[in-house]
Write an enzyme that holds these catalytic residues in place. Structure first.
Site, mmCIF file in Angstrom:
data_model
loop_
_atom_site.group_PDB
_atom_site.id
_atom_site.type_symbol
_atom_site.label_atom_id
_atom_site.label_comp_id
_atom_site.label_asym_id
_atom_site.label_seq_id
_atom_site.Cartn_x
_atom_site.Cartn_y
_atom_site.Cartn_z
ATOM 1 C CG ASP A 127 53.729 67.668 37.844
ATOM 2 O OD1 ASP A 127 53.936 66.906 38.600
ATOM 3 O OD2 ASP A 127 52.556 68.054 37.665
ATOM 4 C CG ASP B 281 49.946 69.088 42.932
ATOM 5 O OD1 ASP B 281 48.994 69.370 42.116
ATOM 6 O OD2 ASP B 281 50.411 69.660 44.049
HETATM 7 C C1 XBP Z 1 48.115 66.838 40.272
HETATM 8 C C2 XBP Z 1 46.388 67.126 40.254
HETATM 9 C C3 XBP Z 1 45.714 68.188 41.051
HETATM 10 C C4 XBP Z 1 45.790 67.854 42.575
HETATM 11 C C5 XBP Z 1 44.886 68.739 43.276
HETATM 12 O O1 XBP Z 1 48.653 67.844 39.752
HETATM 13 O O2 XBP Z 1 45.858 66.119 39.746
HETATM 14 O O3 XBP Z 1 44.433 68.095 40.828
HETATM 15 O O4 XBP Z 1 45.929 66.684 42.962
HETATM 16 O O5 XBP Z 1 44.931 70.188 42.947
HETATM 17 P P1 XBP Z 1 49.756 67.814 38.907
HETATM 18 P P2 XBP Z 1 43.458 70.738 42.660
HETATM 19 O O6 XBP Z 1 49.614 68.041 37.196
HETATM 20 O O7 XBP Z 1 50.840 69.065 39.248
HETATM 21 O O8 XBP Z 1 50.748 66.760 39.200
HETATM 22 O O9 XBP Z 1 42.605 70.708 43.825
HETATM 23 O O10 XBP Z 1 43.797 72.299 42.658
HETATM 24 O O11 XBP Z 1 43.029 70.119 41.195
HETATM 25 MG MG MG Z 2 52.339 65.192 39.419
#
Ligand code: XBP
Ligand code: MG
Length: 252
Positions: free
Chosen positions: A9, A11
């Site tokens: 993952d 974020d």
């Molecule tokens: C986490 C998310 C993403 C980000 C924002 O992603 O929910 O939407 O918060 O990015 P991950 P965008 O699966 O990597 O934890 O604004 O580009 O959606």
């Molecule tokens: Mg994440």
């Protein structure tokens, strides 16, 4: 069972992007648009229950701004705001404002040296992955990852397993050959939904999430000089996560 691949993952896992990147970028986009919307750290933590930036803006309007009257082209307006947010996020990341989490660079180096295949499975917009890797990991490091599965490339976002199914299909791998790395409850549900054994590293936004089903829950990946903390799961007796640990966890 042989461990063949690691699926990461982005974020909250590779870097604390929510706190340092996405939230300030959203707020900058709102300010630029002359909107009196502001997401402080606490509110953002609540809004993170919804994955996807566009979806999060809509959730905010529906649940926190009854005073806002949606224009006829609301969806288009949200997309424009989200594109502006992505530009601000990219600028932040390009300034080196989003460091990798503890142990990430070391583990990726070790995994590559050990011949493990790498992939990314994230909800965030593909440009955000590119700029983060380029400026936090190094130029050309996107090529370290056989597949970068991101954003709107699949019909349903986490907690749906789609993005993991997509990555596994592209790599022609069985989930049993892999380990996934996640930071949130939605992310864990997605990886478990794809049949992936999952290692969780928590962060300030996900400390209190429900990680039922995780193979192990840790404070972070740790470093030889900065041991991590085991929060749940088997104690394999290693103060930081390396390839030997992952192979042992894969067998558990
Ligand atoms: C986490 C998310 C993403 C980000 C924002 O992603 O929910 O939407 O918060 O990015 P991950 P965008 O699966 O990597 O934890 O604004 O580009 O959606
Ligand atoms: Mg994440």
């Amino acid at each position: 069972m042989t461990l063949h691949a690691l699926l990461f993952d982005v974020d909250g896992t590779l870097a604390d992007t929510e706190r340092d990147g996405h939230r300030p970028a959203f707020n900058q986009a709102f300010a630029d648009a002359g909107l009196d919307w502001y997401w402080d750290a606490a509110l953002y933590g609540k809004l993170l229950t919804v994955t996807g930036g566009k979806e999060r803006i809509k959730h905010y309007i529906d649940h926190y701004r009854p005073d806002y009257s949606k224009p006829g082209n609301f969806d288009e307006r949200v997309s424009e705001l989200h594109q502006a947010k992505t530009r601000h996020y990219s600028a932040l990341a390009a300034r080196g404002g989003i460091p990798l989490r503890t142990g990430v660079k070391r583990l990726l180096d070790e995994a590559r040296a050990a011949g493990l295949r790498l992939a990314i499975a994230t909800t965030t917009t593909p440009e955000n992955v590119t700029v983060l890797l380029e400026h936090s990991l190094g130029p050309g490091t996107q090529d370290w990852f056989e597949v970068i599965a991101a954003g709107d490339i699949v019909p349903a976002k986490k907690p749906a397993p789609d993005i993991y199914h997509y990555a596994l299909e592209k790599m022609d791998l069985d989930p049993a050959d892999c380990l996934a790395f996640e930071d949130s409850e939605n992310g864990l549900r997605a990886s478990l939904g794809a049949g992936l054994k999952t290692l969780v590293t928590v962060n300030d936004y996900t400390l209190d999430h429900d990680f039922t089903g995780a193979a192990v829950v840790l404070s972070d990946l740790g470093e030889p000089d900065a041991p991590n903390r085991l929060l749940a799961g088997p104690d394999l007796g290693r103060p930081f996560i390396d390839v030997a640990y992952l192979k042992a966890l894969h067998q558990v």
